[in-house]
Design a protein around this motif. Structure first.
Motif, mmCIF file in Angstrom:
data_model
loop_
_atom_site.group_PDB
_atom_site.id
_atom_site.type_symbol
_atom_site.label_atom_id
_atom_site.label_comp_id
_atom_site.label_asym_id
_atom_site.label_seq_id
_atom_site.Cartn_x
_atom_site.Cartn_y
_atom_site.Cartn_z
ATOM 1 N N LEU A 199 27.970 -3.265 63.821
ATOM 2 C CA LEU A 199 29.307 -2.664 63.833
ATOM 3 C C LEU A 199 30.175 -3.364 64.876
ATOM 4 C CD1 LEU A 199 28.357 1.083 63.369
ATOM 5 C CD2 LEU A 199 29.404 -0.460 61.683
ATOM 6 N N GLN A 200 30.675 -4.519 64.480
ATOM 7 C CA GLN A 200 31.523 -5.364 65.305
ATOM 8 C C GLN A 200 32.927 -5.414 64.702
ATOM 9 O OE1 GLN A 200 30.098 -9.055 66.768
ATOM 10 N NE2 GLN A 200 27.960 -8.645 66.287
ATOM 11 N N PRO A 201 33.922 -5.924 65.452
ATOM 12 C CA PRO A 201 35.289 -5.961 64.927
ATOM 13 C C PRO A 201 35.427 -6.660 63.587
ATOM 14 C CG PRO A 201 35.305 -6.396 67.278
ATOM 15 C CD PRO A 201 33.859 -6.340 66.876
ATOM 16 N N GLY A 202 34.723 -7.780 63.394
ATOM 17 C CA GLY A 202 34.852 -8.512 62.144
ATOM 18 C C GLY A 202 34.266 -7.810 60.946
ATOM 19 N N ASN A 203 33.513 -6.732 61.182
ATOM 20 C CA ASN A 203 32.872 -6.012 60.082
ATOM 21 C C ASN A 203 33.523 -4.666 59.791
ATOM 22 O OD1 ASN A 203 31.073 -8.113 59.832
ATOM 23 N ND2 ASN A 203 29.551 -7.177 61.176
ATOM 24 N N LEU A 204 34.699 -4.437 60.382
ATOM 25 C CA LEU A 204 35.468 -3.227 60.117
ATOM 26 C C LEU A 204 36.843 -3.610 59.593
ATOM 27 C CD1 LEU A 204 34.824 -1.060 63.319
ATOM 28 C CD2 LEU A 204 33.402 -1.249 61.280
ATOM 29 N N LEU A 205 37.395 -2.768 58.729
ATOM 30 C CA LEU A 205 38.769 -2.922 58.270
ATOM 31 C C LEU A 205 39.528 -1.644 58.580
ATOM 32 C CD1 LEU A 205 38.198 -4.582 54.760
ATOM 33 C CD2 LEU A 205 38.798 -5.714 56.910
ATOM 34 N N MET A 206 40.773 -1.813 59.027
ATOM 35 C CA MET A 206 41.613 -0.672 59.350
ATOM 36 C C MET A 206 42.907 -0.737 58.548
ATOM 37 S SD MET A 206 41.051 -0.263 63.459
ATOM 38 C CE MET A 206 41.762 1.387 63.433
ATOM 39 N N ALA A 207 43.416 0.434 58.208
ATOM 40 C CA ALA A 207 44.691 0.551 57.506
ATOM 41 C C ALA A 207 45.401 1.788 58.029
ATOM 42 C CB ALA A 207 44.475 0.663 55.997
ATOM 43 N N ARG A 208 46.664 1.627 58.374
ATOM 44 C CA ARG A 208 47.471 2.735 58.890
ATOM 45 C C ARG A 208 46.803 3.419 60.086
ATOM 46 N NH1 ARG A 208 47.499 2.655 53.575
ATOM 47 N NH2 ARG A 208 45.850 4.215 53.441
ATOM 48 N N ILE A 230 26.207 0.148 69.337
ATOM 49 C CA ILE A 230 26.842 -1.054 69.886
ATOM 50 C C ILE A 230 28.349 -1.023 69.716
ATOM 51 C CG2 ILE A 230 24.758 -2.443 69.510
ATOM 52 C CD1 ILE A 230 26.315 -3.868 67.236
ATOM 53 N N SER A 231 28.839 -0.300 68.720
ATOM 54 C CA SER A 231 30.281 -0.234 68.493
ATOM 55 C C SER A 231 31.012 0.355 69.693
ATOM 56 C CB SER A 231 30.588 0.583 67.240
ATOM 57 O OG SER A 231 29.989 1.866 67.308
ATOM 58 N N ALA A 232 30.327 1.151 70.516
ATOM 59 C CA ALA A 232 30.973 1.728 71.700
ATOM 60 C C ALA A 232 31.473 0.641 72.632
ATOM 61 C CB ALA A 232 30.003 2.651 72.427
ATOM 62 N N TRP A 233 30.750 -0.463 72.731
ATOM 63 C CA TRP A 233 31.126 -1.554 73.642
ATOM 64 C C TRP A 233 31.826 -2.686 72.905
ATOM 65 C CZ3 TRP A 233 26.669 1.274 73.759
ATOM 66 C CH2 TRP A 233 26.507 2.089 74.902
#
Length: 299
Positions: A199-208, A230-233
């Motif tokens: 769960l790293q930035p490149g493996n998440l997508l955000m909208a609105r 790990i997403s906490a850090w």
């Protein structure tokens, strides 16, 4: 970055190859345009196919082993999760000098979160906790082990090697102290649960401003639930981590293991990618700093 090589044994890909593979194996899509996607991803080269699809070609043999797993399990997990995940539409076979199986997925809209400039990190913490809770509650029967299913102690030699190689680049004394503290945490003794495990930035997508999708399930499998902490850090600023932890009801040993996982992964990523993938290297540096600061506050 998608077509550039980061690994010595990486397969060569380009849009022309994808056109030929699609025409040969999925002729109904042969007329659609193919465009490389600028991505910091390390395991797959990605190409947009028309407006509604994406082609993922494993860069390495190890990543190719994930194709069957993803096609088997992602359709089963998707209805049980609170946000979108990749939906496979087709599985390609080795051909035209490309050596491995590959995938066509539905395109998912959204943007990767930018660490340090997330508008509402508290909302992201809520959404991440909801996703992690839902994933960990899914029946694990017959699930494969995660790519990160080993106990932290099994990573000790490799983690210390990364610390030694990064001397002068990171605070190696503080990294060693933090790593050894994580190793002292009791191992997980409960049942293995489903993990995303990356769960790293490149493996998440955000909208609105909200989490819209979680992608890249190459590390998917069963293991210690602390791995998904790990997403906490990797994603959350220090002042939102307590809310994330509380939502997941994480005890001290699990939090220590999660912090150790984040540190170990980031150290190895920085060592490996600092000359070939500046995005990954920058994120890894950030994570190491966050872990060391967090450990210092905990002391």
């Amino acid at each position: 970055m998608c077509a550039g090589k980061m690994h010595a044994d990486e397969a060569s890909t380009d849009a022309a190859l994808v056109h030929r593979l699609i025409a040969a194996q999925f002729p109904r899509w042969a007329g659609l345009p193919v465009e490389p996607i600028d991505s910091a991803g390390t395991s797959n080269a990605m190409y947009r196919l028309g407006r509604e699809m994406v082609v993922r070609l494993p860069r390495l043999a190890g990543a190719a082993h994930d194709v069957e797993k993803e096609h088997r399990w992602l359709p089963r997990l998707a209805p049980l999760l609170p946000c979108d995940i990749p939906v496979p539409l087709g599985k390609g076979t080795p051909a035209l000098s490309y050596p491995w199986h590959w995938s066509v997925y539905r395109w998912l809209d959204g943007e990767n979160p930018s660490v340090g400039s997330i508008a509402e990190p508290g909302l992201l913490a809520e959404d991440l906790a909801e996703f992690v809770t839902a994933l960990h509650r899914i029946d694990p029967t017959d699930g494969p082990p995660s790519y990160r299913s080993e106990p932290l102690a099994d990573r000790d030699t490799a983690t210390r090697a990364a610390i030694a190689e990064l001397r002068g680049i990171v605070d190696t004394d503080a990294a060693t102290t933090s790593w050894e503290a994580a190793l002292r945490a009791p191992e997980w003794s409960g049942p293995a649960v489903w993990l995303h495990a990356d769960l790293q930035p490149g493996n998440l997508l955000m909208a609105r401003g909200r989490l819209s999708a979680v992608i890249d399930f190459g590390c998917l499998g069963l293991g210690d639930p602390a791995v998904d902490l790990i997403s906490a850090w990797y994603l959350l600023p220090a002042d939102t981590r307590d809310a994330f932890r509380a939502a997941l009801e994480v005890d001290d040993p699990a939090w220590a293991r999660g912090r150790g996982w984040a540190l170990s992964i980031a150290l190895m990523e920085l060592r490996y990618y600092r000359h070939t993938n500046p995005v990954m290297a920058t994120i890894a540096r950030h994570v190491i700093e966050e872990v060391l600061n967090d450990h210092g506050r905990a002391d």
